[in-house]
Design an enzyme around this catalytic site. Structure first.
Site, PDB file in Angstrom:
ATOM      1  N   HIS A  91       0.822  -1.225   0.000  1.00 43.89           N
ATOM      2  CA  HIS A  91       0.000   0.000   0.000  1.00 43.89           C
ATOM      3  C   HIS A  91       0.846   1.260   0.000  1.00 43.89           C
ATOM      4  CE1 HIS A  91       0.419  -0.045   4.486  1.00 43.89           C
ATOM      5  NE2 HIS A  91       0.278   1.254   4.350  1.00 43.89           N
ATOM      6  N   ASP A 142       0.328  -7.556   1.382  1.00 42.38           N
ATOM      7  CA  ASP A 142       0.689  -6.134   1.388  1.00 42.38           C
ATOM      8  C   ASP A 142       2.211  -5.983   1.383  1.00 42.38           C
ATOM      9  OD1 ASP A 142       0.562  -3.411   1.560  1.00 42.38           O
ATOM     10  OD2 ASP A 142       0.023  -3.360   3.689  1.00 42.38           O
ATOM     11  N   SER A 233       4.300   2.244   8.189  1.00 42.50           N
ATOM     12  CA  SER A 233       4.003   1.243   7.159  1.00 42.50           C
ATOM     13  C   SER A 233       5.206   0.971   6.279  1.00 42.50           C
ATOM     14  CB  SER A 233       2.874   1.736   6.253  1.00 42.50           C
ATOM     15  OG  SER A 233       1.650   1.536   6.875  1.00 42.50           O
TER      16      SER A 233
HETATM   17  N1  ARG Z   1      -1.105   1.789   7.379  1.00 42.76           N
HETATM   18  C1  ARG Z   1      -0.330   2.662   8.176  1.00 42.76           C
HETATM   19  C2  ARG Z   1       0.668   3.416   7.312  1.00 42.76           C
HETATM   20  O1  ARG Z   1       0.368   3.643   6.169  1.00 42.76           O
HETATM   21  C3  ARG Z   1       0.295   2.003   9.365  1.00 42.76           C
HETATM   22  C4  ARG Z   1      -0.411   0.813   9.818  1.00 42.76           C
HETATM   23  C5  ARG Z   1       0.014   0.278  11.103  1.00 42.76           C
HETATM   24  N2  ARG Z   1      -1.019   0.511  12.022  1.00 42.76           N
HETATM   25  C6  ARG Z   1      -1.066  -0.047  13.231  1.00 42.76           C
HETATM   26  N3  ARG Z   1      -2.008   0.308  14.040  1.00 42.76           N
HETATM   27  N4  ARG Z   1      -0.182  -0.946  13.573  1.00 42.76           N
HETATM   28  O2  ARG Z   1       1.686   3.905   7.730  1.00 42.76           O
END
Ligand code: ARG
Length: 286
Positions: A91, A142, A233
């Site tokens: 992503h 992902d 992420s």
């Molecule tokens: N999707 C998020 C990003 O784009 C981070 C996801 C991790 N979230 C979590 N609660 N561990 O950086």
């Protein structure tokens, strides 16, 4: 800290020229920060900073090309898994319309501090073809690989956990990144930080926390009131087998907010993508 690795580890990286050397676990720290305990404008009471010289030079920042990573450029973490190969989250490299970002739009930066380090232009962005997001905004497969134009100049590259090593991995794991301290706070850390977490078995993660949303390509990890968050992420979840220092075990993927009680963070399972990673690195050459 042992000074050499078994030869088997060297053969993992078919195209890699950098040595894979051992590294120490990060120091233990007292009580991870409490939920809501972070003051806006300050991350000093949050996750500890990675101390200088701890061998995590393979943790990199992905940014918008030509921008300062400290001033809005940084958008994801990544792990150097070969001299020109960075593992990140799918992503991180997919636009809202579902297309993959152009290599010319992004850059890789080494260094623990967001405002310093060496920049690397990107030659190719390779998204796992099975990457998808669901109606619930969960992400599966992902994972993506970014190929740089030139070799990344660091002393250590990450060693990936292989499927057959999975049983030996301890349930204590560590996530590293520059992400936001809380979901409602909109700033990143200037310096690379880490958090120690406990891995949750997928069955438990599904039944107790995420109601069937977790597939076997994901890993759940939890700590009381603390978590990875936006900006983390793509970065690494590392694990130890107790013998060969640290493995790259997961990639920060998604979660329900950050650090909510009883909501583990979700990571792409590196071992379950091992074949795709090795094939990708091999097929496209060095
Ligand atoms: N999707 C998020 C990003 O784009 C981070 C996801 C991790 N979230 C979590 N609660 N561990 O950086």
């Amino acid at each position: 800290m042992s000074s050499s690795r078994p030869a088997a580890f060297v053969s993992i990286f078919l195209t890699v020229t950098l040595p894979v050397s051992a590294q120490d676990s990060l120091p233990e720290f007292e009580a991870p920060f409490e939920r809501n305990a972070i003051e806006p404008g300050s991350v000093t009471s949050g996750a500890p900073q990675v101390p200088a010289g701890y061998g995590f030079s393979w943790v990199v920042s992905l940014g918008h090309r030509g921008q300062s990573h400290a001033l809005g450029g940084h958008f994801c973490g990544g792990s150097v898994i070969g001299s020109r190969w960075v593992l990140t989250a799918g992503h991180c490299v997919v636009r809202e319309d579902g297309t993959v970002v152009e290599p010319s739009q992004i850059q890789i930066k080494t260094g623990y501090e967001l405002q310093q380090g060496a920049f690397y232009e990107v030659e190719d962005v390779l998204l796992n073809p099975k990457y998808s997001s669901t109606a619930f905004n969960t992400l599966t497969n992902d994972i993506a690989i970014v190929k740089t134009k030139r070799s990344i100049d660091i002393p250590v590259i990450a060693t990936m956990v292989r499927p057959r090593d999975l049983n030996n991995v301890s349930e204590r794991v560590t996530v590293l990144g520059w992400g936001k301290p809380r979901s409602y706070l909109n700033y990143l850390s200037e310096r690379l930080r880490y958090l120690n977490l406990k891995m949750i078995k997928n069955d438990d993660c599904n039944s107790r926390y995420y109601n069937g949303m977790i597939d076997e390509k994901m890993i759940c990890a939890l700590a009381e009131g603390t978590d990875a968050c936006q900006g983390d992420s793509g970065g690494p979840l590392v694990a130890s087998d107790g013998r060969l220092s640290l493995y790259l075990f997961g990639v920060v993927s998604w979660g329900d907010q950050c650090g909510e009680t009883g909501k583990p963070g979700i990571y792409a399972n590196v071992a379950r993508h091992y074949d795709w990673i090795i094939d990708t690195i091999k097929d496209t050459g060095n």
